[in-house]
Design an enzyme around this catalytic site. Structure first.
Site, mmCIF file in Angstrom:
data_model
loop_
_atom_site.group_PDB
_atom_site.id
_atom_site.type_symbol
_atom_site.label_atom_id
_atom_site.label_comp_id
_atom_site.label_asym_id
_atom_site.label_seq_id
_atom_site.Cartn_x
_atom_site.Cartn_y
_atom_site.Cartn_z
ATOM 1 N N SER A 1 3.494 -18.119 -26.259
ATOM 2 C CA SER A 1 2.403 -18.854 -25.621
ATOM 3 C C SER A 1 1.240 -18.931 -26.594
ATOM 4 O O SER A 1 1.115 -18.078 -27.485
ATOM 5 C CB SER A 1 1.959 -18.106 -24.349
ATOM 6 O OG SER A 1 0.739 -18.614 -23.845
ATOM 7 N N TYR B 1 0.489 -10.515 -19.046
ATOM 8 C CA TYR B 1 1.195 -11.681 -19.594
ATOM 9 C C TYR B 1 0.855 -11.867 -21.070
ATOM 10 O O TYR B 1 1.746 -12.028 -21.917
ATOM 11 C CB TYR B 1 0.828 -12.933 -18.807
ATOM 12 C CG TYR B 1 1.474 -14.192 -19.317
ATOM 13 C CD1 TYR B 1 2.772 -14.529 -18.951
ATOM 14 C CD2 TYR B 1 0.797 -15.060 -20.176
ATOM 15 C CE1 TYR B 1 3.384 -15.689 -19.422
ATOM 16 C CE2 TYR B 1 1.389 -16.210 -20.656
ATOM 17 C CZ TYR B 1 2.680 -16.523 -20.270
ATOM 18 O OH TYR B 1 3.279 -17.670 -20.750
#
Length: 241
Positions: free
Chosen positions: A136, A149
């Site tokens: 990400s 995350y």
């Protein structure tokens, strides 16, 4: 890499970015095996002609289910796409759910490591092979509201970089794909101006075809540029995101 004729294992392929990845791979002539954990989405993906392994990669038993299902298969490409977020914000009432955090850490980080380790002999035996780890933009600089995350994606980014160095001189290429905020169930309710998942998948496959080391998707290209100039500025921008 030429994708036609390759056998590809894609985790998290029954929804979101993964759902578009498996369809675009099939359009390019690849044989696709995918994994999902929601029975309804698994059934829907099977009805579309895909081989689907139903397993929860948030625990070791799920990883073992996937590995048993592909035992003896000649896998050319492993795409570690499955991922999830978890609420973990001490500014909110109550304490975070640590069981959910542990499952998220396993899904986002441990499961890819286990799959890579188990499938490495298979991949090394192929004429050419690839590992794609989907991290990400938040692996570059975190946001305050999603520390678990962000931490898992940053860890997978470091793992990918070290693994790439280890595999120099072999036939196994390592690509890290870094999506921006994409319109999926994971990002529901998080603002607007999200990237369409089909376009995200298209850019990841383009990175695979050119044997890139990193596929910086959409606005992550801008974040990488800012980070290269001033890591502190990149962190300051993203921490409030």
């Amino acid at each position: 890499m030429q994708l036609q004729g390759k056998t590809v294992l894609v985790t998290g392929g029954t929804d979101g970015i993964g759902g578009h990845l498996i369809r675009q791979l099939r359009d390019k002539g690849a044989t696709v095996i995918t994994q999902g954990r929601n029975p309804q989405r698994c059934a829907a993906t099977r009805s579309d002609g895909f081989e689907v392994i139903e397993a929860d990669l948030g625990n070791l038993a799920g990883v073992e289910t996937v590995l048993a299902a592909v035992s003896g298969r000649q896998i050319d490409i492993l795409i570690n796409n499955a991922g999830a977020g978890v609420d973990h914000d001490f500014r909110d009432p109550g304490l975070p759910d640590l069981d959910a955090a542990d499952a998220t850490i396993f899904l986002n980080l441990n499961a890819p490591i286990h799959l890579i380790a188990a499938l490495m002999p298979v991949l090394k035996a192929r004429p050419e092979a690839m590992i794609v780890n989907v991290t990400s933009g938040l692996a570059i600089a975190p946001r305050a509201g999603g520390p678990v995350y962000c931490a898992t994606k940053a860890a997978l980014r470091s793992y990918s970089q070290a693994l790439r160095h280890q595999l120099q001189g072999t036939r196994v290429h390592v690509l890290e794909a870094l999506p921006p905020v994409v319109e999926t169930k994971l990002t529901a309710g998080r603002g607007s101006n999200k990237m369409a998942p089909d376009e995200c998948a298209r850019q990841i496959l383009a990175g695979m075809e050119r044997n890139a080391e990193e596929a910086n998707v959409g606005m992550v290209k801008v974040l990488q540029l800012v980070h290269s100039i001033s890591p502190r500025l990149a962190r300051k921008i993203m921490i409030r995101f």
